[in-house]
Write a protein that holds these residues in place. Structure first.
Motif, PDB file in Angstrom:
ATOM      1  N   GLY A  27     -10.466   4.596  15.692  1.00 35.88           N
ATOM      2  CA  GLY A  27     -10.387   3.159  15.445  1.00 35.88           C
ATOM      3  C   GLY A  27      -8.935   2.791  15.169  1.00 35.88           C
ATOM      4  O   GLY A  27      -8.122   3.642  14.791  1.00 35.88           O
ATOM      5  N   LYS A  28      -8.609   1.512  15.363  1.00 37.40           N
ATOM      6  CA  LYS A  28      -7.219   1.052  15.198  1.00 37.40           C
ATOM      7  C   LYS A  28      -6.657   1.383  13.815  1.00 37.40           C
ATOM      8  O   LYS A  28      -5.510   1.778  13.678  1.00 37.40           O
ATOM      9  N   MET A  29      -7.490   1.217  12.790  1.00 37.42           N
ATOM     10  CA  MET A  29      -7.026   1.453  11.428  1.00 37.42           C
ATOM     11  C   MET A  29      -6.614   2.917  11.221  1.00 37.42           C
ATOM     12  O   MET A  29      -5.543   3.200  10.682  1.00 37.42           O
ATOM     13  N   MET A  30      -7.473   3.834  11.646  1.00 43.52           N
ATOM     14  CA  MET A  30      -7.173   5.254  11.453  1.00 43.52           C
ATOM     15  C   MET A  30      -6.000   5.701  12.323  1.00 43.52           C
ATOM     16  O   MET A  30      -5.192   6.534  11.900  1.00 43.52           O
ATOM     17  N   LEU A  31      -5.906   5.170  13.523  1.00 42.43           N
ATOM     18  CA  LEU A  31      -4.765   5.513  14.386  1.00 42.43           C
ATOM     19  C   LEU A  31      -3.462   5.075  13.722  1.00 42.43           C
ATOM     20  O   LEU A  31      -2.473   5.813  13.728  1.00 42.43           O
ATOM     21  N   LEU A  32      -3.480   3.891  13.115  1.00 44.71           N
ATOM     22  CA  LEU A  32      -2.291   3.388  12.422  1.00 44.71           C
ATOM     23  C   LEU A  32      -1.945   4.287  11.226  1.00 44.71           C
ATOM     24  O   LEU A  32      -0.793   4.699  11.059  1.00 44.71           O
ATOM     25  N   LEU A  33      -2.928   4.611  10.395  1.00 45.85           N
ATOM     26  CA  LEU A  33      -2.666   5.455   9.220  1.00 45.85           C
ATOM     27  C   LEU A  33      -2.137   6.823   9.628  1.00 45.85           C
ATOM     28  O   LEU A  33      -1.212   7.351   9.010  1.00 45.85           O
ATOM     29  N   ARG A  34      -2.724   7.394  10.688  1.00 44.09           N
ATOM     30  CA  ARG A  34      -2.252   8.708  11.149  1.00 44.09           C
ATOM     31  C   ARG A  34      -0.828   8.630  11.676  1.00 44.09           C
ATOM     32  O   ARG A  34      -0.021   9.522  11.438  1.00 44.09           O
ATOM     33  N   ARG A  35      -0.516   7.546  12.383  1.00 45.20           N
ATOM     34  CA  ARG A  35       0.836   7.401  12.912  1.00 45.20           C
ATOM     35  C   ARG A  35       1.855   7.326  11.768  1.00 45.20           C
ATOM     36  O   ARG A  35       2.920   7.938  11.833  1.00 45.20           O
ATOM     37  N   ILE A  36       1.516   6.599  10.725  1.00 46.47           N
ATOM     38  CA  ILE A  36       2.412   6.479   9.573  1.00 46.47           C
ATOM     39  C   ILE A  36       2.545   7.829   8.866  1.00 46.47           C
ATOM     40  O   ILE A  36       3.650   8.277   8.563  1.00 46.47           O
ATOM     41  N   ARG A  37       1.410   8.481   8.617  1.00 45.29           N
ATOM     42  CA  ARG A  37       1.422   9.783   7.941  1.00 45.29           C
ATOM     43  C   ARG A  37       2.205  10.821   8.763  1.00 45.29           C
ATOM     44  O   ARG A  37       2.998  11.588   8.222  1.00 45.29           O
ATOM     45  N   ASP A  38       2.011  10.833  10.066  1.00 47.27           N
ATOM     46  CA  ASP A  38       2.711  11.799  10.917  1.00 47.27           C
ATOM     47  C   ASP A  38       4.211  11.521  10.949  1.00 47.27           C
ATOM     48  O   ASP A  38       5.017  12.450  10.995  1.00 47.27           O
ATOM     49  N   ALA A  39       4.583  10.243  10.886  1.00 43.56           N
ATOM     50  CA  ALA A  39       6.010   9.891  10.839  1.00 43.56           C
ATOM     51  C   ALA A  39       6.631  10.429   9.554  1.00 43.56           C
ATOM     52  O   ALA A  39       7.737  10.988   9.561  1.00 43.56           O
ATOM     53  N   LEU A  95       0.848  -1.187   0.000  1.00 44.74           N
ATOM     54  CA  LEU A  95       0.000   0.000   0.000  1.00 44.74           C
ATOM     55  C   LEU A  95       0.886   1.241   0.000  1.00 44.74           C
ATOM     56  O   LEU A  95       1.891   1.287   0.709  1.00 44.74           O
ATOM     57  N   ILE A  96       0.498   2.227  -0.809  1.00 40.33           N
ATOM     58  CA  ILE A  96       1.170   3.531  -0.791  1.00 40.33           C
ATOM     59  C   ILE A  96       0.194   4.525  -0.177  1.00 40.33           C
ATOM     60  O   ILE A  96      -0.970   4.601  -0.587  1.00 40.33           O
ATOM     61  N   LEU A  97       0.683   5.267   0.791  1.00 40.49           N
ATOM     62  CA  LEU A  97      -0.107   6.288   1.466  1.00 40.49           C
ATOM     63  C   LEU A  97       0.540   7.631   1.156  1.00 40.49           C
ATOM     64  O   LEU A  97       1.756   7.770   1.276  1.00 40.49           O
ATOM     65  N   VAL A  98      -0.256   8.594   0.693  1.00 42.85           N
ATOM     66  CA  VAL A  98       0.289   9.928   0.482  1.00 42.85           C
ATOM     67  C   VAL A  98      -0.408  10.894   1.433  1.00 42.85           C
ATOM     68  O   VAL A  98      -1.588  10.740   1.740  1.00 42.85           O
ATOM     69  N   ASP A  99       0.364  11.853   1.902  1.00 39.07           N
ATOM     70  CA  ASP A  99      -0.196  12.878   2.771  1.00 39.07           C
ATOM     71  C   ASP A  99      -0.882  13.881   1.860  1.00 39.07           C
ATOM     72  O   ASP A  99      -0.224  14.587   1.106  1.00 39.07           O
ATOM     73  N   GLY A 100      -2.208  13.887   1.892  1.00 40.31           N
ATOM     74  CA  GLY A 100      -2.934  14.845   1.065  1.00 40.31           C
ATOM     75  C   GLY A 100      -4.250  14.303   0.562  1.00 40.31           C
ATOM     76  O   GLY A 100      -4.660  13.195   0.912  1.00 40.31           O
ATOM     77  N   GLY A 101      -4.875  15.112  -0.268  1.00 42.30           N
ATOM     78  CA  GLY A 101      -6.198  14.785  -0.785  1.00 42.30           C
ATOM     79  C   GLY A 101      -6.165  14.362  -2.238  1.00 42.30           C
ATOM     80  O   GLY A 101      -5.176  13.792  -2.708  1.00 42.30           O
ATOM     81  N   PRO A 102      -7.255  14.677  -2.975  1.00 39.19           N
ATOM     82  CA  PRO A 102      -7.409  14.189  -4.352  1.00 39.19           C
ATOM     83  C   PRO A 102      -6.265  14.598  -5.285  1.00 39.19           C
ATOM     84  O   PRO A 102      -5.864  13.808  -6.128  1.00 39.19           O
ATOM     85  N   GLU A 126      -7.080  17.759   7.089  1.00 43.79           N
ATOM     86  CA  GLU A 126      -8.159  18.594   7.668  1.00 43.79           C
ATOM     87  C   GLU A 126      -9.175  17.755   8.438  1.00 43.79           C
ATOM     88  O   GLU A 126      -9.427  17.975   9.603  1.00 43.79           O
ATOM     89  N   ARG A 127      -9.770  16.781   7.744  1.00 43.35           N
ATOM     90  CA  ARG A 127     -10.818  15.989   8.393  1.00 43.35           C
ATOM     91  C   ARG A 127     -10.399  14.549   8.625  1.00 43.35           C
ATOM     92  O   ARG A 127     -11.216  13.726   9.004  1.00 43.35           O
ATOM     93  N   GLU A 128      -9.122  14.241   8.341  1.00 36.08           N
ATOM     94  CA  GLU A 128      -8.627  12.867   8.475  1.00 36.08           C
ATOM     95  C   GLU A 128      -9.504  11.908   7.674  1.00 36.08           C
ATOM     96  O   GLU A 128      -9.977  10.898   8.176  1.00 36.08           O
ATOM     97  N   GLU A 129      -9.717  12.262   6.398  1.00 41.69           N
ATOM     98  CA  GLU A 129     -10.503  11.412   5.518  1.00 41.69           C
ATOM     99  C   GLU A 129      -9.571  10.731   4.520  1.00 41.69           C
ATOM    100  O   GLU A 129      -8.505  11.243   4.213  1.00 41.69           O
ATOM    101  N   ILE A 130     -10.032   9.594   4.026  1.00 41.01           N
ATOM    102  CA  ILE A 130      -9.233   8.813   3.080  1.00 41.01           C
ATOM    103  C   ILE A 130      -9.740   9.030   1.663  1.00 41.01           C
ATOM    104  O   ILE A 130     -10.944   8.927   1.403  1.00 41.01           O
ATOM    105  N   TYR A 131      -8.806   9.344   0.774  1.00 43.85           N
ATOM    106  CA  TYR A 131      -9.127   9.495  -0.643  1.00 43.85           C
ATOM    107  C   TYR A 131      -8.554   8.325  -1.415  1.00 43.85           C
ATOM    108  O   TYR A 131      -7.397   7.970  -1.236  1.00 43.85           O
ATOM    109  N   LEU A 132      -9.399   7.747  -2.268  1.00 46.23           N
ATOM    110  CA  LEU A 132      -8.964   6.670  -3.148  1.00 46.23           C
ATOM    111  C   LEU A 132      -8.934   7.222  -4.573  1.00 46.23           C
ATOM    112  O   LEU A 132      -9.696   8.126  -4.899  1.00 46.23           O
ATOM    113  N   PRO A 133      -8.066   6.659  -5.426  1.00 46.27           N
ATOM    114  CA  PRO A 133      -8.066   7.113  -6.819  1.00 46.27           C
ATOM    115  C   PRO A 133      -9.472   6.942  -7.406  1.00 46.27           C
ATOM    116  O   PRO A 133     -10.173   5.992  -7.088  1.00 46.27           O
ATOM    117  N   ASN A 134      -9.878   7.880  -8.235  1.00 44.27           N
ATOM    118  CA  ASN A 134     -11.182   7.831  -8.926  1.00 44.27           C
ATOM    119  C   ASN A 134     -12.395   7.968  -8.010  1.00 44.27           C
ATOM    120  O   ASN A 134     -13.515   7.765  -8.460  1.00 44.27           O
TER     121      ASN A 134
END
Length: 181
Positions: free
Chosen positions: A145-157, A94-101, A126-134
């Motif tokens: 939730g565990k999933m969002m806490l994990l994603l935020r920890r990775i993004r903040d790192a 999985l690739i996670l990018v810091d940002g929106g669309p 801003e709202r800690e929302e997840i954007y998917l392509p398309n």
């Protein structure tokens, strides 16, 4: 944090984002701008939800000058995965990018140009929302939730890592200018 919590967070990620596999290896990119001449990117790598610091990478933006987050994102995604494929290295789940669309679209274009198919998401601050392509509408999940806490920890790192690199580049620049006096 227990192994069970980590496994649950990773399985939640797979299920909620309809990923083909459990994302054991996640790479996350952040673009750091501090003025026109200091545009850098940091990439962090997390294996089974733990930082894999020897695989963290720093990128100086090379293909253009000025501030353009989308072009910067396209450049670093292209450089990273062109290199990994050339070296026949393991690609992330999985690739996670810091940002929106906009950031997601830029990263997606880079992957398409390389003919690489890796699941990609953006996490907008801003709202800690997840954007998917398309997807025009972001997905919202339980913030604590565990999933969002994990994603935020990775993004903040990734954010802290690229910011640290940016500050270091600025200090070098200031020292160089001082030495020229």
């Amino acid at each position: 944090e227990s192994k069970l919590d980590i496994d649950l967070a990773l399985v939640d990620l797979q299920n909620n984002l309809k990923l083909p596999t459990v994302p054991h290896l996640i790479e996350c990119f952040d673009i750091s701008n501090l003025g026109q001449e200091h545009v850098v990117s940091g990439m962090v790598s997390f294996r089974d939800a733990k930082p894999d610091k020897k695989n963290y990478r720093k990128f100086k933006i090379k293909t253009f000058t000025g501030q353009d987050d989308f072009a910067s994102m396209n450049e670093v995604i292209t450089r990273r995965y062109k290199r990994l494929t050339a070296e026949k290295s393991t690609l992330p789940d999985l690739i996670l990018v810091d940002g929106g669309p906009g950031q997601v679209k830029a990263a997606e274009e880079a992957l398409k140009n390389l003919n690489i198919d890796i699941p990609l998401i953006g996490l907008a601050r801003e709202r800690e929302e997840i954007y998917l392509p398309n997807d025009t509408v972001p997905k919202s999940f339980e913030k604590n939730g565990k999933m969002m806490l994990l994603l935020r920890r990775i993004r903040d790192a990734a954010h802290d890592f690229s910011l640290g690199y940016n500050l270091k580049r600025r200090q070098i620049r200031i020292r160089e200018e001082f030495n020229e006096l």
